[in-house]
Design an enzyme around this catalytic site. Structure first.
Site, PDB file in Angstrom:
ATOM      1  N   ASP B 154      20.314  29.989   4.677  1.00 30.59           N
ATOM      2  CA  ASP B 154      19.519  29.725   3.474  1.00 30.59           C
ATOM      3  C   ASP B 154      19.963  28.376   2.904  1.00 30.59           C
ATOM      4  O   ASP B 154      21.036  28.279   2.313  1.00 30.59           O
ATOM      5  CB  ASP B 154      19.721  30.835   2.430  1.00 30.59           C
ATOM      6  CG  ASP B 154      19.082  32.149   2.864  1.00 30.59           C
ATOM      7  OD1 ASP B 154      18.855  32.337   4.080  1.00 30.59           O
ATOM      8  OD2 ASP B 154      18.815  32.999   1.989  1.00 30.59           O
ATOM      9  N   LYS B 217      11.827  30.089   0.242  1.00 28.50           N
ATOM     10  CA  LYS B 217      12.512  31.002  -0.668  1.00 28.50           C
ATOM     11  C   LYS B 217      12.485  30.420  -2.064  1.00 28.50           C
ATOM     12  O   LYS B 217      12.572  29.203  -2.230  1.00 28.50           O
ATOM     13  CB  LYS B 217      13.940  31.204  -0.166  1.00 28.50           C
ATOM     14  CG  LYS B 217      14.853  32.036  -1.043  1.00 28.50           C
ATOM     15  CD  LYS B 217      16.226  32.216  -0.375  1.00 28.50           C
ATOM     16  CE  LYS B 217      17.248  32.787  -1.339  1.00 28.50           C
ATOM     17  NZ  LYS B 217      18.598  32.881  -0.734  1.00 28.50           N
ATOM     18  N   LYS B 253      10.530  34.509   0.916  1.00 32.89           N
ATOM     19  CA  LYS B 253      11.639  35.271   0.336  1.00 32.89           C
ATOM     20  C   LYS B 253      11.787  34.979  -1.155  1.00 32.89           C
ATOM     21  O   LYS B 253      12.246  33.907  -1.536  1.00 32.89           O
ATOM     22  CB  LYS B 253      12.957  34.917   1.052  1.00 32.89           C
ATOM     23  CG  LYS B 253      14.179  35.636   0.471  1.00 32.89           C
ATOM     24  CD  LYS B 253      15.453  35.316   1.232  1.00 32.89           C
ATOM     25  CE  LYS B 253      16.676  35.911   0.511  1.00 32.89           C
ATOM     26  NZ  LYS B 253      17.941  35.519   1.169  1.00 32.89           N
TER      27      LYS B 253
END
Lengths: 793, 317
Positions: B154, B217, B253
């Protein structure tokens, strides 16, 4: 039932029914039949009962009585009897009742939501999240007006007994829109819900008993169009308010013409939904969902004509098709449905007939890929592509979940297409450029414009239409004014018939002849023109001597004058300051010719004090010049981060018909307010004293009033008034004449449902500023456009 | 249902895919507000959706006091997120979370603790959460986490590039990060709370996808405003537009601020309505959360027993 394991793969929604057991029990207990609510009591349901069905299940959920003339009369008598006490209550006392209604709606919100869904077929999501909360909001807002009405509207009084007829698409909400302002202003009510959807109105009557509203203040009678006609036509009803189809609106307009009843009409629409190339397309697609797939498309202000700029049209329609695929149609009590049932099988058949017409005319119908329930009046949502303005479906209200679509190249073309309709209820404009969005909002002919939004409602924001979508507003200050009256308006002695009946043959009697012959023509499009019919009539002075000849205008002269007026569009778009300057200049020039007008008035004998009349005319021009840059709209507090603007827009061409008394002052008292707010005027001068008016031509010319802005005709009052009132390109008519003429004007106005202001043959003291000028004149000279502009980045 | 798809490779930087694209805030908010009111799931469907949500959770610990022991505990919960008796009652053999998400220095502990479970370890990297350490160090951090066994990385973007509209710089940076990820899947954190406007969010999302992100995300969880429905709606619409243009499937996400079972439902509804059922599966949808799981467990127990549950009846993470 699928296993949890399976659902984890399919990720279906599954059923989510709202329980309706309490409502079913409530209906069961009333299965013998629902009676009327008159004078605080429910009548026994007798005679032929109307069956009421749940359109989603086709089950009969109740039977309702049909009010005949006797029942309506009993209801009106109850309302009349309750009126003195109710209207004499302090605003605070009335506010307490309205507050209690609002609170009890909230306390019974689930019951009303479920009942509305079962009666109408609309989804529980909408009744729960939109209809019922708006009902409560409307009563709260008007509890406030009840409290404030005496302070905010001095010199006003309630109208009296209000007859109200409401449609089936938002049954309880439309009831709230009618009942709340009427009660707040101190009126009493006889209301008829639609025969297809009477249930929540019946339950509302129970709620009124629950909160202890005094008997007779609200009376609810059930029935069909006949019952509605009996209410509208009842001689003791003072005001009629109708929401429904334009056709029925026309019938009511004709039915009560000349009765002196106040009237407000909220009618059909074919509202444009305009997507500009710089719009947030995903937002606009969602806008279509809220515009035409809301309430099964059974919405008078539905954005049912989608106009898309050419460059983005393919992408937009692609996105719209994808969005359509996730729409859910089915059991309206299921909380996951977007679209429920259409109100009745008959309505469904009507929609389907129009869809077939659209396809037969060559348009492509894109329908959502949905499985409709086997039972019930369900209609798949969709939209047409390939529709042209000439197609039936582009012109006629489908009142179902299907929109038409067109593409456009430029903003100008978008406006032309948007305004190419008889209606003018609402419009929706999608653009991220505030310059373009507001320009579109300014130019579209509609009473409500939503920018980057659609179908937003609030009790404080006036709602109502232009053109054949009706007149009058609901909500806010202007909505309340529909339920108030200025008592002085109804006084005044009867006006005598015109002293002069036009004679077009040579007159050989006593005459005053000027040195050089004077030719009084008509004034059309900034030019002095001879009457089309080639006829003039002799005008007489106070001692019976002929003082000259005036042109005898005919139908064609009216037509030409309206055409000239409609061309003079610039007047409406110049600034108030510009118009003020012109009006001041008019006063100045009038003042320079004071002596001329004094003697012209003196010779008529119609002016007891000619000097005073000229002076007052000059003063009046000053007063309206002063108002030209001050009679403003408002910004209303509705939702947060929304600017909700109410703009006073000119109607366009206004026809005014002047009275014989005070021939100069009365004529200018009608022309000036219309001019002040940017209207163009076709004025009919006093039939008996036309030569006062014809002297105005030169004043108008020298005062920089653009050609066509004021057109003056002389001739037979009621002949010309009728042509004006019938003219479909005239937006409003004000008539000072007699009772029969007032009836004629109101009846003739039904063609395009122009607004009218008639005096029923009551004399007005034009010298008195309270009668001859004021905000009432200005209010009549404009129509409200409510523009919703959300903001934020 | 969960047919495999090729890994998204990104595209050249295409400014005209988002230049001039404006997102309307009020309209986005209206849609976001009405989404959870237009849809709901009840009974068996609700249980199934809650279980599905669990499989999408990136069970996360990103605290300064993380230790091996703490990570082991989290991993044990990741393997068995729902009590066995409840699973049996629900007719489910096994369920695990989507991944365990930790800091790079915790990756090795997590990999060890999850051995044999099939649960991937995700690691934040690139100077999380601010992302303002020098680029070579950020890239080295990615490579370190991958070497330690992280299967998902991430990354955080440099907000400065987005706020100044320097899309080329943003593109190059994310491209380099993707390069450094190698076979590990990359989730690009846009830190939407810092980007402020939905239009910025849309553009940054587009650039992140063009630069080859596997997922986009929302948040680090450290900004003032974390994942909201309007921001998420904007991102999934960008994702849909990107997918429409390239045919590439990119996942989404939301992270930060999602704490309840109701949140899980709302975001699943968002995915189903805007992207379709395929995008509700863990290879295309993850929820970054730590406390949400506990609420879901209580809801599941309520479904089984009909009684409202208590937190202490479920194992701690």
């Amino acid at each position: 039932m699928p296993s949890i394991k399976d659902i984890m793969q399919t990720m279906e929604y599954g059923p989510a029914p709202e329980s309706n057991s309490e409502v079913k029990a409530w209906l069961q207990a009333r299965s013998a039949g629902l009676g009327h609510y008159i004078n605080g009591k429910f009548t026994t349901a007798e005679g032929d009962l109307i069956e009421v069905s749940n359109p989603a299940t086709e089950e009969v959920i109740g039977r309702v009585a049909k009010a005949n003339a006797g029942d309506v009369d009993a209801a009106v008598r109850a309302a009349r009897a309750a009126l003195p006490k109710w209207s004499a209550l302090s605003g605070h006392e009335r506010a307490k009742y309205l507050y209690a209604i609002a609170r009890h709606i909230q306390k019974r919100e689930r019951f009303f939501s479920v009942l509305e869904t079962m009666d109408n077929g609309k989804t529980i999501r909408e009744t729960r999240d939109i209809d019922i909360p708006l009902v409560a909001r409307h009563f709260y807002h008007h509890a406030g007006w009840a409290e404030l009405v005496a302070d905010e509207f001095p010199n006003h009084a309630p109208v009296g007994v209000c007859g109200q007829i409401i449609p089936w698409n938002f049954p309880l909400l439309m009831l709230a829109w009618k009942v709340a302002p009427a009660l707040a202003a101190g009126n009493t009510v006889v209301i008829k819900p639609a025969d297809l959807t009477p249930m929540t109105a019946y339950a509302f009557a129970e709620l009124l008993s629950e909160i202890g509203l005094p008997p007779g203040v609200v009376n609810i009678v059930h029935g069909d169009g006949e019952t509605g006609a009996a209410i509208a036509g009842h001689p003791d009803v003072d005001k009629v308010a109708f929401t429904g189809s334009t056709d029925v609106g026309r019938i009511i307009r004709r039915q009560i013409a000349g009765s002196g009843k106040k009237l407000s009409l909220e009618l059909g629409g074919k509202s444009p939904f305009i997507v500009l190339e710089d719009a947030d397309l995903d937002a606009a697609v969602e806008g279509v969902v809220d515009a035409v797939w809301f309430n099964q498309g059974e919405v008078c202000c539905a954005g049912s004509r989608i106009l898309v700029q050419e460059g983005i049209a393919p992408r937009f329609f692609e996105k719209l098709k994808s969005r359509m695929a996730t729409l859910r149609v089915g059991d309206p009590l299921d909380k996951t449905m977007d679209i429920g049932a259409v109100v009745s099988p008959k309505q469904l058949a009507r929609i389907k007939g129009l869809l077939a017409t659209g396809e037969a005319e060559g348009a492509t119908l894109n329908l959502a890929p949905v499985d409709l329930p086997k039972r019930g009046a369900f209609c798949a949502p969709g939209f047409f592509t390939g529709t042209a303005p000439a197609h039936t479906v582009s012109q006629v209200e489908i009142f179902g979940p299907v929109a038409t679509s067109l593409t456009f190249r430029t903003l100008d073309e978008a406006i032309s297409l948007a305004n190419d309709t008889r209606y003018g209820l609402a419009a929706s404009v999608w653009s991220e450029n505030v310059n373009r969005a507001i320009e579109m909002a300014a130019r579209v002919k509609a009473g409500v414009v939503w920018i980057n939004a659609t179908n937003l409602f609030d009790a404080a924001a006036p709602f109502g239409g232009y053109r054949e979508s009706g007149f009058g507003r609901e909500g806010g200050r202007s909505g309340l004014l529909e339920y108030l009256t200025i008592p002085a308006d109804r006084q005044g002695k009867t006006r005598p018939a015109p002293a002069l009946q036009p004679q077009v043959v040579p007159f050989t009697g006593k005459a005053e002849r000027p040195d050089i012959d004077v030719t009084a023509k008509l004034y059309i499009g900034g030019k002095q023109v001879r009457p089309d019919g080639g006829q003039s009539y002799t005008v007489f002075g106070k001692s019976g001597q002929a003082i000259g000849q005036a042109g005898l205008a005919n139908r064609k002269d009216v037509r030409n004058a309206v055409e000239a007026a409609n061309k003079a569009t610039g007047w409406g778009s110049v600034t108030g300051h510009n118009r003020a300057q012109v009006l001041y200049f008019l006063a100045e020039n009038l003042s320079q010719r004071r002596a001329e007008f004094v003697s012209a008035l003196a010779v008529t004998g119609a002016s007891p004090k000619p000097e005073e009349e000229v002076e007052l005319a000059i003063r009046r021009a000053f007063w309206y010049a002063a108002q030209a840059d001050k009679f403003d709209g408002a910004v209303t507090a509705t939702k947060s981060r929304h600017v909700t603007m109410t703009v006073n827009e000119p109607y366009g061409t206004v026809g005014v018909v002047a009275a014989d008394e005070a021939p100069l002052l009365s004529l200018l008292s009608l022309i000036l307010p219309a001019l002040t707010l940017g209207n163009r005027v076709v004025a009919i001068a006093a039939q008996s004293h036309p030569l006062v008016a014809t002297r105005l031509y030169q004043v108008l010319e020298t005062s920089d009033i653009p050609a066509g802005v004021v057109n003056l005709l002389t001739g037979e009052r009621d002949v010309l008034a009728k042509t004006l009132a019938e003219h479909d390109d005239v937006a409003a008519v004000w008539y000072c004449g007699d009772d029969e003429g007032s009836r004629m004007v109101e009846a003739a106005s039904a063609g395009n449902l122009k607004t009218t202001w008639v005096d029923h043959g009551r004399l007005r003291d034009w010298r008195d500023p309270r009668q001859g000028q004021g905000s009432e004149f200005l209010r009549r000279a404009c129509q409200l456009k409510t523009i919703w502009l959300p903001y934020g980045e | 249902m969960t047919k495999h798809f090729p890994r998204p490779e990104g595209s050249p930087l295409m400014l005209d895919w988002f230049d001039g694209h404006a997102v309307n805030l009020s309209a986005t908010e209206r849609r976001a507000t009405s989404l959870p009111t237009r849809r709901t799931v009840k009974k068996e469907w609700q249980a199934a959706w809650l279980l599905r949500a669990i499989t999408c959770i990136d069970l996360t610990t990103l605290a300064g006091d993380d230790t091996e022991g703490r990570v082991q505990r989290l991993c044990a919960k990741a393997r068995a997120p729902v009590r066995a008796d409840l699973l049996e009652a629900l007719g489910i053999e096994k369920v695990t979370v989507g991944a365990v998400c930790v800091y790079p220095t915790m990756v090795a502990h997590a990999v060890k603790a999850l051995e044999g479970s099939g649960i991937p370890v995700a690691s934040v990297a690139t100077g999380f959460p601010a992302g303002l350490t020098p680029l070579p160090l950020r890239l080295a951090e990615i490579r370190y986490a991958v070497e330690q066994g992280a299967k998902e990385i991430d990354i955080v973007i440099t907000r400065e590039h987005a706020l100044r509209g320097d899309w080329a710089a943003l593109y190059d940076e994310i491209r380099a990060m993707r390069e450094a990820c190698g076979a590990a899947h990359m989730k690009a954190i846009l830190a939407t709370g810092d980007l402020k406007t939905l239009t910025n969010v849309y553009k940054a999302a587009m650039v992140a996808m063009q630069a080859g992100s596997d997922f986009i995300k929302t948040s680090t969880g450290k900004e003032d405003v974390s994942a909201t429905l309007p921001v998420s709606l904007t991102m999934v619409r960008a994702l849909r537009d990107y997918c429409g243009r390239t045919g590439q499937m990119v996942g989404f996400k939301p992270a930060g601020g999602l704490r309840t079972a109701k949140d899980a439902m709302n975001w699943l509804i968002l995915m189903k309505e805007e992207l379709g059922t395929r995008f509700m599966m863990p290879d295309l949808f993850r929820i970054g959360a730590s406390s949400m799981l506990g609420d879901i467990e209580r809801q599941l127990e309520h479904h089984v027993t009909g009684r409202y549950s208590a937190a202490n009846r479920h194992a701690l993470a």
